[in-house]
Design a protein around this motif. Structure first.
Motif, PDB file in Angstrom:
ATOM      1  N   GLN A 320      12.067   1.389   0.082  1.00  6.51           N
ATOM      2  CA  GLN A 320      11.173   2.535   0.173  1.00  6.51           C
ATOM      3  C   GLN A 320       9.894   2.078   0.866  1.00  6.51           C
ATOM      4  OE1 GLN A 320       9.431   3.998  -3.465  1.00  6.51           O
ATOM      5  NE2 GLN A 320       8.832   1.991  -4.186  1.00  6.51           N
ATOM      6  N   PRO A 321       9.071   3.009   1.365  1.00  5.27           N
ATOM      7  CA  PRO A 321       7.803   2.606   1.969  1.00  5.27           C
ATOM      8  C   PRO A 321       6.891   1.957   0.931  1.00  5.27           C
ATOM      9  CG  PRO A 321       8.330   4.916   2.437  1.00  5.27           C
ATOM     10  CD  PRO A 321       9.271   4.459   1.392  1.00  5.27           C
ATOM     11  N   GLY A 322       5.998   1.088   1.401  1.00  2.55           N
ATOM     12  CA  GLY A 322       4.978   0.498   0.549  1.00  2.55           C
ATOM     13  C   GLY A 322       3.644   1.176   0.762  1.00  2.55           C
ATOM     14  N   ASP A 323       2.602   0.554   0.250  1.00  2.00           N
ATOM     15  CA  ASP A 323       1.262   1.138   0.331  1.00  2.00           C
ATOM     16  C   ASP A 323       0.832   1.336   1.778  1.00  2.00           C
ATOM     17  OD1 ASP A 323      -1.426   1.754  -1.002  1.00  2.00           O
ATOM     18  OD2 ASP A 323      -1.990   0.148   0.365  1.00  2.00           O
ATOM     19  N   GLN A 324       0.971   0.294   2.618  1.00  2.89           N
ATOM     20  CA  GLN A 324       0.560   0.399   4.011  1.00  2.89           C
ATOM     21  C   GLN A 324       1.412   1.403   4.771  1.00  2.89           C
ATOM     22  OE1 GLN A 324      -2.013  -0.876   5.904  1.00  2.89           O
ATOM     23  NE2 GLN A 324      -2.799  -1.326   3.876  1.00  2.89           N
ATOM     24  N   GLU A 325       2.712   1.423   4.504  1.00  2.00           N
ATOM     25  CA  GLU A 325       3.594   2.367   5.177  1.00  2.00           C
ATOM     26  C   GLU A 325       3.213   3.802   4.823  1.00  2.00           C
ATOM     27  OE1 GLU A 325       5.585  -1.532   5.146  1.00  2.00           O
ATOM     28  OE2 GLU A 325       4.548  -0.362   3.617  1.00  2.00           O
ATOM     29  N   ASP A 326       2.874   4.030   3.551  1.00  2.00           N
ATOM     30  CA  ASP A 326       2.482   5.364   3.115  1.00  2.00           C
ATOM     31  C   ASP A 326       1.203   5.819   3.809  1.00  2.00           C
ATOM     32  OD1 ASP A 326       2.615   7.670   1.163  1.00  2.00           O
ATOM     33  OD2 ASP A 326       0.699   6.797   0.565  1.00  2.00           O
ATOM     34  N   LEU A 327       0.253   4.895   3.971  1.00  2.00           N
ATOM     35  CA  LEU A 327      -1.018   5.255   4.612  1.00  2.00           C
ATOM     36  C   LEU A 327      -0.849   5.484   6.109  1.00  2.00           C
ATOM     37  CD1 LEU A 327      -3.383   2.743   2.786  1.00  2.00           C
ATOM     38  CD2 LEU A 327      -3.238   5.209   2.421  1.00  2.00           C
ATOM     39  N   GLN A 328      -0.032   4.655   6.768  1.00  2.00           N
ATOM     40  CA  GLN A 328       0.102   4.736   8.218  1.00  2.00           C
ATOM     41  C   GLN A 328       1.246   5.629   8.681  1.00  2.00           C
ATOM     42  OE1 GLN A 328      -0.231   0.978  10.336  1.00  2.00           O
ATOM     43  NE2 GLN A 328      -1.078  -0.007   8.518  1.00  2.00           N
ATOM     44  N   GLY A 329       2.165   5.967   7.773  1.00  2.00           N
ATOM     45  CA  GLY A 329       3.272   6.836   8.151  1.00  2.00           C
ATOM     46  C   GLY A 329       4.325   6.155   8.997  1.00  2.00           C
ATOM     47  N   ARG A 330       4.435   4.823   8.944  1.00  2.00           N
ATOM     48  CA  ARG A 330       5.408   4.066   9.727  1.00  2.00           C
ATOM     49  C   ARG A 330       6.129   3.072   8.821  1.00  2.00           C
ATOM     50  NH1 ARG A 330       3.054   0.811  14.241  1.00  2.00           N
ATOM     51  NH2 ARG A 330       5.290   0.606  14.722  1.00  2.00           N
ATOM     52  N   GLU A 366       2.556   3.289  -9.173  1.00  2.00           N
ATOM     53  CA  GLU A 366       1.770   3.514 -10.390  1.00  2.00           C
ATOM     54  C   GLU A 366       0.327   3.163 -10.072  1.00  2.00           C
ATOM     55  OE1 GLU A 366       1.192   1.637 -14.893  1.00  2.00           O
ATOM     56  OE2 GLU A 366       2.919   1.080 -13.657  1.00  2.00           O
ATOM     57  N   ALA A 367      -0.602   4.081 -10.353  1.00  2.00           N
ATOM     58  CA  ALA A 367      -2.017   3.840 -10.078  1.00  2.00           C
ATOM     59  C   ALA A 367      -2.614   2.973 -11.181  1.00  2.00           C
ATOM     60  CB  ALA A 367      -2.767   5.164  -9.983  1.00  2.00           C
ATOM     61  N   ARG A 368      -3.232   1.867 -10.778  1.00  2.00           N
ATOM     62  CA  ARG A 368      -3.955   0.991 -11.698  1.00  2.00           C
ATOM     63  C   ARG A 368      -5.343   0.794 -11.136  1.00  2.00           C
ATOM     64  NH1 ARG A 368       0.489  -3.820 -12.884  1.00  2.00           N
ATOM     65  NH2 ARG A 368       2.206  -2.451 -13.557  1.00  2.00           N
ATOM     66  N   GLY A 369      -6.275   1.584 -11.649  1.00  2.00           N
ATOM     67  CA  GLY A 369      -7.613   1.580 -11.068  1.00  2.00           C
ATOM     68  C   GLY A 369      -7.532   2.137  -9.659  1.00  2.00           C
ATOM     69  N   LYS A 370      -7.996   1.375  -8.691  1.00  2.00           N
ATOM     70  CA  LYS A 370      -7.949   1.799  -7.292  1.00  2.00           C
ATOM     71  C   LYS A 370      -6.740   1.213  -6.559  1.00  2.00           C
ATOM     72  CE  LYS A 370     -12.839   2.709  -6.776  1.00  2.00           C
ATOM     73  NZ  LYS A 370     -14.024   2.568  -5.932  1.00  2.00           N
ATOM     74  N   ARG A 371      -5.900   0.475  -7.261  1.00  2.00           N
ATOM     75  CA  ARG A 371      -4.717  -0.108  -6.637  1.00  2.00           C
ATOM     76  C   ARG A 371      -3.492   0.772  -6.896  1.00  2.00           C
ATOM     77  NH1 ARG A 371      -3.633  -5.829  -8.649  1.00  2.00           N
ATOM     78  NH2 ARG A 371      -2.214  -5.803  -6.863  1.00  2.00           N
ATOM     79  N   ARG A 372      -2.576   0.766  -5.954  1.00  2.00           N
ATOM     80  CA  ARG A 372      -1.319   1.502  -6.088  1.00  2.00           C
ATOM     81  C   ARG A 372      -0.189   0.470  -6.166  1.00  2.00           C
ATOM     82  NH1 ARG A 372      -0.979   6.245  -1.809  1.00  2.00           N
ATOM     83  NH2 ARG A 372      -0.773   4.494  -0.339  1.00  2.00           N
ATOM     84  N   ILE A 373       0.392   0.356  -7.342  1.00  2.00           N
ATOM     85  CA  ILE A 373       1.391  -0.673  -7.596  1.00  2.00           C
ATOM     86  C   ILE A 373       2.790  -0.099  -7.379  1.00  2.00           C
ATOM     87  CG2 ILE A 373       2.253  -2.359  -9.242  1.00  2.00           C
ATOM     88  CD1 ILE A 373      -0.660  -2.782  -8.341  1.00  2.00           C
TER      89      ILE A 373
END
Length: 476
Positions: A320-330, A366-373
Motif C-alpha cells: 500500500q502507499p506510505g506517508d510520502q506516497e500519500d502526500l505526493q500521490g505517486r 494510525e495517528a500518533r501525535g503529528k506522525r502517521r504510523i
C-alpha cells in the motif's frame, strides 16, 4: 592565571567548543579566566585557541546531552555557562546536571527547552512554495523561516527525510539549507524576497485548514500559545483565521440546531458493486473511478495510482502507499521506494519502463501525535481492492508481475503464503502473465545493519532473475 579569549565560528560551533573545552580543562583554566567570543566580532579580540585539543572528557550522560542543544541557543553567554558547568563537574560535582534547583543547571535547562520549542515550531510552521524546476526535472520548492536560535543545521535533516523526492531550499537570516534529492548542504544567509510570495497549492491547503476548523473549540489564547503570531506571515492558512473566528459563533449555533444524524456505515461490498457497474474500458477510465471513490481503508489523503507505461514487460505490486506516497500521490517515492529504485538500477531494470502499483490504493495509518504510523491492511481490506488491481493489470498487460511482499501475494493469488517459501517464480492462478515473488523493500529497511547488505544483495539477485523471466516471451 593569564586571561584567555577563545574565538568560535558564528552561530552554533559545537566542534569548536569541544576542542577548546578539552584543552582548557586539561590545562586547568578556570571559567573566570576565559572570554568566549563567537562571530565576526571576535576579530577585535586577541585569539588564544591554537594548539591541539586536549584529551576527551568523560562527562556524565546528563551533561553530554545538555551541551549540543545549548550550543544552538542564541544567548552570547552560552559557551561560558557550559564551561562553568563542565568545570564544576570536572572538579568532582559529577551529579550536578541532575540538581534542577542549582541556578546554573536551571538556566541551562531553560535554554535547552527553548531550543527544543524552536525546533518544534520550525518543523510545524515552515511552509514550502513552488519555485520552478530543479535538478533532473524534479520540482523545486523554497521556504523562508526566521528561527529564534541557531537551529537550521539541526532542523534540515527532518525536511530531507520528509520531502526526499523534490529539490528544496530553506532560507533564514542566519544561513540557508539546500536539498537536491541526494545531499544536504548549507550556504550563506538568504533573503525573504528570494522565496515566492504564494503558489497554486496554497488555496487548496487553506480550504483544507478551514474545513478542519472546529468552531465549538475556538480558544484564541490556546491558538496563540501553540501558533504564535510571529510565524503567521509565512503561513498561508492563517489568512483564514480572522474570518473563521468571526463566524465561529454562528456556525456553533447551526450545529446545535441541526438534528443529530446516525453515522453512515460504509459497506465496501456495495461500494465495489457500484464501481464494477461502471465497467471502465481503459486504464485512464479505471483511474478516474479510483480517484472519485472514497478510501476503503481509514485515513488517506488521496488514492495513489499505478505509474508506468501500459504494455510494460514487468509490473511490480507492493502492499500500500506510505506517508510520502500519500502526500505526493505517486507510488514508491518514500524511503522504501528509493531503495527499490536503487536495486532496480543495479539489476538493470529501467524503472521508467516498468509499471509500479500497490495492492491497496490508499494509505492506512494510525495517528500518533503529528506522525502517521503505517498500519498493515487486513485480508478483508486487501480483498476489497482486488477488483481494481485485477482490472489495472489487465489494462497494463505485463508479461511478468512481481509481488513485493506477502500482502501483494495475497492480493494476486488470494492465498496467504510465507515469502520464504514462495520466493522466486510463482503462479498466481489463471492469469495471463507469469508471477514472481520477493520481499518488499521496506523489509530490508527494518533489518539491522549487519544483516542488511546480504539481504539487499539477494533482493537485487531476485530482480535480475525477474528481469530475465520478463524478457522471455510468453508461450503462444
Amino acid at each position: 592565571m593569564q586571561a584567555r579569549t577563545i574565538r568560535l565560528r558564528a552561530g552554533a560551533d559545537l566542534e569548536g567548543f569541544r576542542r577548546a573545552i578539552r584543552r582548557l580543562v586539561a590545562a586547568g583554566v578556570t571559567p573566570e579566566a576565559v572570554t568566549w567570543i563567537a562571530g565576526e566580532a571576535a576579530s577585535l579580540f586577541p585569539e588564544d585557541d591554537a594548539g591541539e585539543p586536549g584529551p576527551a572528557l568523560a562527562l556524565p550522560r546528563a551533561v553530554a546531552a545538555l551541551v549540543p542543544p545549548v550550543v544552538l541557543h542564541r544567548d552570547p553567554e552560552r559557551y561560558g555557562l557550559l564551561h562553568r558547568l563542565i568545570w564544576r563537574v570536572a572538579q568532582g560535582e559529577r551529579h550536578l546536571a541532575e540538581v534542577a534547583s542549582d541556578p546554573l543547571v536551571h538556566r541551562l535547562a531553560l535554554m535547552r527547552k527553548a531550543v527544543g520549542r524552536d525546533l518544534h515550531k520550525m518543523h510545524a510552521f515552515l511552509r514550502f512554495r513552488r519555485a520552478g524546476a530543479g535538478e533532473a526535472g524534479r520540482e523545486r520548492f523554497a521556504a523562508w523561516f526566521e528561527p529564534e536560535h541557531h537551529i537550521l543545521a539541526e532542523a534540515a535533516p527532518f525536511f530531507a527525510a520528509r520531502f526526499p523526492s523534490f529539490d528544496w531550499s530553506i532560507l533564514t537570516p542566519d544561513g540557508s539549507a539546500y536539498w537536491d534529492g541526494n545531499a544536504l548542504c548549507f550556504g550563506p544567509p538568504g533573503r525573504r524576497e528570494d522565496v515566492p510570495e504564494h503558489d497554486s497549492f496554497e488555496a487548496g491547503w487553506t480550504d483544507y485548514y478551514s474545513s478542519t476548523f472546529n468552531p465549538a473549540r475556538t480558544n484564541l489564547a490556546a491558538m496563540r500559545a501553540e501558533m504564535p503570531k510571529k510565524y503567521w506571515h509565512n503561513m498561508p492558512e492563517t489568512a483564514a483565521i480572522p474570518g473563521l473566528v468571526r463566524e465561529a459563533g454562528r456556525r456553533v449555533g447551526q450545529m446545535i440546531e441541526r438534528a443529530p444524524e446516525a453515522p453512515v456505515k460504509r459497506v465496501p461490498i456495495r461500494a465495489l458493486a457500484a464501481m464494477a457497474a461502471q465497467e471502465p474500458d481503459s486504464l485512464a477510465a479505471l483511474n478516474a473511478v479510483i480517484r472519485a471513490s472514497a478510501p476503503l481503508v481509514p485515513g488517506a489523503t488521496q488514492a495513489v495510482l499505478g505509474e508506468g507505461p501500459p504494455g510494460a514487460a514487468i509490473a511490480f505490486v507492493g502492499e500500500q502507499p506510505g506517508d510520502q506516497e500519500d502526500l505526493q500521490g505517486r507510488p514508491f517515492v518514500g524511503p522504501a521506494g528509493q531503495l527499490l529504485s536503487r536495486a532496480l538500477r543495479e539489476a538493470g531494470i529501467d524503472r521508467d519502463r516498468a509499471y509500479l502499483t500497490n495492492a491497496v490504493k490508499h494509505f492506512k495509518f494510525e495517528a500518533r501525535g503529528k506522525r502517521r504510523i503505517h498500519q498493515k491492511p487486513t485480508a478483508g481490506e486487501v480483498a476489497h481492492y482486488r477488483w481494481w488491481l485485477d482490472r489495472e493489470l489487465a489494462f497494463v498487460a505485463p508479461r511478468l508481475v512481481v509481488a513485493l511482499g506477502a500482502t501483494a501475494v495475497l492480493a494476486l493469488s488470494g492465498r496467504q503464503v510465507p515469502i520464504t517459501r514462495a520466493r522466486g517464480p510463482a503462479s498466481f492462478g489463471e492469469k495471463p502473465y507469469r508471477g514472481f515473488v520477493t520481499v518488499h523493500p521496506s523489509y530490508l529497511l527494518r533489518l539491522p545493519d549487519d544483516g542488511r547488505g546480504e539481504a539487499y544483495a539477494a533482493f537485487v539477485d531476485d530482480l535480475r532473475r525477474a528481469a530475465a523471466l520478463a524478457a522471455d516471451p510468453l508461450p503462444a
